[in-house]
Design a protein around this motif. Structure first.
Motif, short mmCIF file in Angstrom:
data_model
loop_
_atom_site.label_atom_id
_atom_site.label_comp_id
_atom_site.label_asym_id
_atom_site.label_seq_id
_atom_site.Cartn_x
_atom_site.Cartn_y
_atom_site.Cartn_z
N PRO A 147 74.21 -80.41 78.78
CA PRO A 147 74.32 -80.58 80.24
C PRO A 147 74.29 -79.22 80.93
N ASP A 148 73.75 -79.18 82.13
CA ASP A 148 73.51 -77.91 82.82
C ASP A 148 74.75 -77.02 82.88
N THR A 149 75.90 -77.61 83.24
CA THR A 149 77.11 -76.79 83.40
C THR A 149 77.58 -76.23 82.05
N TYR A 150 77.47 -77.04 80.99
CA TYR A 150 77.85 -76.57 79.66
C TYR A 150 76.91 -75.46 79.21
N ARG A 151 75.61 -75.67 79.41
CA ARG A 151 74.62 -74.70 78.95
C ARG A 151 74.80 -73.36 79.66
N GLU A 152 75.00 -73.41 80.97
CA GLU A 152 75.15 -72.17 81.74
C GLU A 152 76.38 -71.39 81.28
N THR A 153 77.50 -72.10 81.12
CA THR A 153 78.74 -71.44 80.73
C THR A 153 78.67 -70.92 79.30
N PHE A 154 78.09 -71.72 78.40
CA PHE A 154 77.94 -71.30 77.01
C PHE A 154 77.07 -70.05 76.90
N ALA A 155 75.96 -70.04 77.63
CA ALA A 155 75.04 -68.90 77.58
C ALA A 155 75.72 -67.62 78.07
N LEU A 156 76.49 -67.74 79.14
CA LEU A 156 77.19 -66.57 79.65
C LEU A 156 78.22 -66.05 78.65
N SER A 157 78.84 -66.99 77.92
CA SER A 157 79.88 -66.60 76.97
C SER A 157 79.30 -66.06 75.66
N ARG A 158 78.45 -66.85 75.03
CA ARG A 158 78.01 -66.50 73.68
C ARG A 158 76.77 -65.60 73.66
N LEU A 159 75.93 -65.72 74.66
CA LEU A 159 74.68 -64.95 74.65
C LEU A 159 74.79 -63.67 75.47
N GLU A 160 75.42 -63.79 76.64
CA GLU A 160 75.57 -62.59 77.48
C GLU A 160 76.92 -61.93 77.30
N GLU A 161 77.80 -62.57 76.50
CA GLU A 161 79.06 -62.00 76.05
C GLU A 161 80.00 -61.60 77.19
N LEU A 162 80.04 -62.44 78.22
CA LEU A 162 81.02 -62.25 79.29
C LEU A 162 82.35 -62.86 78.87
N ARG A 181 84.34 -76.22 79.21
CA ARG A 181 82.88 -76.32 79.08
C ARG A 181 82.39 -75.70 77.77
N ILE A 182 82.97 -74.55 77.42
CA ILE A 182 82.56 -73.89 76.18
C ILE A 182 82.94 -74.74 74.97
N SER A 183 84.14 -75.29 74.99
CA SER A 183 84.59 -76.11 73.85
C SER A 183 83.72 -77.35 73.70
N GLN A 184 83.34 -77.97 74.81
CA GLN A 184 82.48 -79.16 74.76
C GLN A 184 81.08 -78.79 74.27
N ALA A 185 80.58 -77.66 74.74
CA ALA A 185 79.25 -77.21 74.30
C ALA A 185 79.26 -76.94 72.80
N LEU A 186 80.30 -76.26 72.32
CA LEU A 186 80.41 -75.96 70.90
C LEU A 186 80.50 -77.23 70.06
N LYS A 187 81.24 -78.21 70.56
CA LYS A 187 81.39 -79.47 69.84
C LYS A 187 80.02 -80.14 69.66
N ILE A 188 79.23 -80.15 70.72
CA ILE A 188 77.90 -80.76 70.66
C ILE A 188 76.99 -79.98 69.72
N LEU A 189 77.00 -78.66 69.87
CA LEU A 189 76.10 -77.83 69.07
C LEU A 189 76.46 -77.87 67.58
N ARG A 190 77.74 -77.90 67.28
CA ARG A 190 78.15 -77.90 65.87
C ARG A 190 77.78 -79.21 65.19
N ILE A 191 77.75 -80.28 65.96
CA ILE A 191 77.32 -81.56 65.39
C ILE A 191 75.81 -81.54 65.15
#
Length: 204
Positions: A147-162, A181-191
């Motif tokens: 989802p857009d909000t998860y993707r945006e937040t995850f990218a800022l955290s894990r890819l841009e390292e904010l 948002r990060i925890s939900q994104a990680l849950k989806i990605l890890r599955i």
């Protein structure tokens, strides 16, 4: 000496333009009120020209998809449309904006792939290991299904390292929301990427 008068053709052209505009305004009014025949007239009038226009920005297949999505949007949101210019101007401007969004998304996807590649390349002893490019592509595609909000937040955290605090300030949300948002994104990605988890320590 013979003088030619062009006043009549110019007047005729102006009259035709005005007549077409009045006709299209009437069609638009009927369309906004749910008239399917009016929608078909708009579709038949503008579909091909819009596809040709969009193809100057993006490929033909993508151009047709953009115009199709615009036409679906037009029908689904007909009662709430706000068109301050002519319908023609509105449709061409909307097509251009959607094409630019496609180009921006493609650019962002390439940026994500580059960041992912840099993060995972050290996980492979052999730099030519065939899975590296395949895995980068897979992770990128999976991230873009979030989802857009998860993707945006995850990218800022894990890819841009904010930090979470920096993300919260940037997006004008709470730190708790960032964490969720990060925890939900990680849950989806890890599955979805569970078969590759040992290689994704730096990313997930």
């Amino acid at each position: 000496m013979v003088f030619f008068s062009f006043s009549f053709p110019l007047q005729s052209y102006a009259y035709l333009c005005l007549s077409e505009q009045i006709h299209m305004d009437a069609t638009l009014t009927l369309f906004i009120n749910g008239d399917e025949n009016a929608y078909r007239r708009i579709f038949n009038e503008f579909y091909s020209p819009l596809c040709e226009y969009a193809s100057h920005y993006i490929g033909d297949m993508d151009a047709e998809e953009v115009v199709q999505e615009l036409m679906v949007y037009l029908w689904e949101n007909k009662t709430g449309l706000v068109i301050e210019t002519s319908l023609k101007s509105y449709l061409f401007a909307a097509t251009r904006n959607r094409c630019l969004n496609v180009l921006n998304k493609e650019s962002r996807q390439q940026e994500v792939k580059h960041i992912l590649y840099e993060k995972i390349k050290d996980r492979f002893e052999d730099p030519d290991f065939y899975l590296q490019d395949e895995l980068t592509e897979l992770i990128s595609k999976t991230i873009h299904t979030l989802p857009d909000t998860y993707r945006e937040t995850f990218a800022l955290s894990r890819l841009e390292e904010l930090t979470n605090a920096e993300i919260a300030e940037l997006l004008d949300i709470s730190v708790k929301t960032v964490e969720y948002r990060i925890s939900q994104a990680l849950k989806i990605l890890r599955i979805q990427l569970r078969d590759y988890l040992p290689l994704l320590v730096n990313v997930l």
